[in-house]
Write a protein that holds these residues in place. Sequence first.
Motif, PDB file in Angstrom:
ATOM      1  N   CYS A  20       0.872  -1.175   0.000  1.00  9.98           N
ATOM      2  CA  CYS A  20       0.000   0.000   0.000  1.00  9.98           C
ATOM      3  C   CYS A  20       0.909   1.224   0.000  1.00  9.98           C
ATOM      4  N   THR A  46      -8.684   5.304  -2.245  1.00 10.33           N
ATOM      5  CA  THR A  46      -7.723   4.279  -2.646  1.00 10.33           C
ATOM      6  C   THR A  46      -7.909   3.911  -4.114  1.00 10.33           C
ATOM      7  N   THR A  72      -1.993  -1.159  -3.751  1.00  9.40           N
ATOM      8  CA  THR A  72      -3.030  -0.190  -3.431  1.00  9.40           C
ATOM      9  C   THR A  72      -2.346   1.157  -3.255  1.00  9.40           C
TER      10      THR A  72
END
Length: 166
Positions: free
Chosen positions: A10, A56, A67
């Motif tokens: 992420c 996101t 992500t």
Amino acid sequence: MATIQRIAACLWFNDQAEQAVAFYTSVFPNSRIRQVARYPAVGQEVHGHAEGAVMTVDFDLDGTPFTALNGGPQFRFTEAVSFQVMCETQQEVDHYWERLGEGGDPAAQMCGWLKDKYGMSWQVVPALLPGMVADYRSAASQRAFAAMMQMKKMDIAALQRAYEGR
């Protein structure tokens, strides 16, 4: 039922997640945006984003899931985390070096490392390099390592010449 990817990276952006993902997916083949989620009105006192702003972006880079999160200005990328792009040919090295380096920080370029316009660090690495430098005691390995240390963008032919002692 689809299988989930247990571990995925992420990437925290201030407010550039959507632009960064569009850029990254344009650089790598086999890449796509899977889903965009937006901030709701609820929780604005905590997340601080307008309702409907991108929260996101789930995406794949060359088949690897990521992500991107618009989390705010609290955190920034550092060189402590980078992504390696393993390249079979000089043409691939040149392509990824040029594309990922567009608008990045030229002062951060060394030994195959570069920083892109979003602050993410990348290592554009010839696939043969790890094998060349694995035996740190051999003269061939030391020559290849010394050659690499002098480069910004990796030059496969120059690394091979150094490794072979030519």
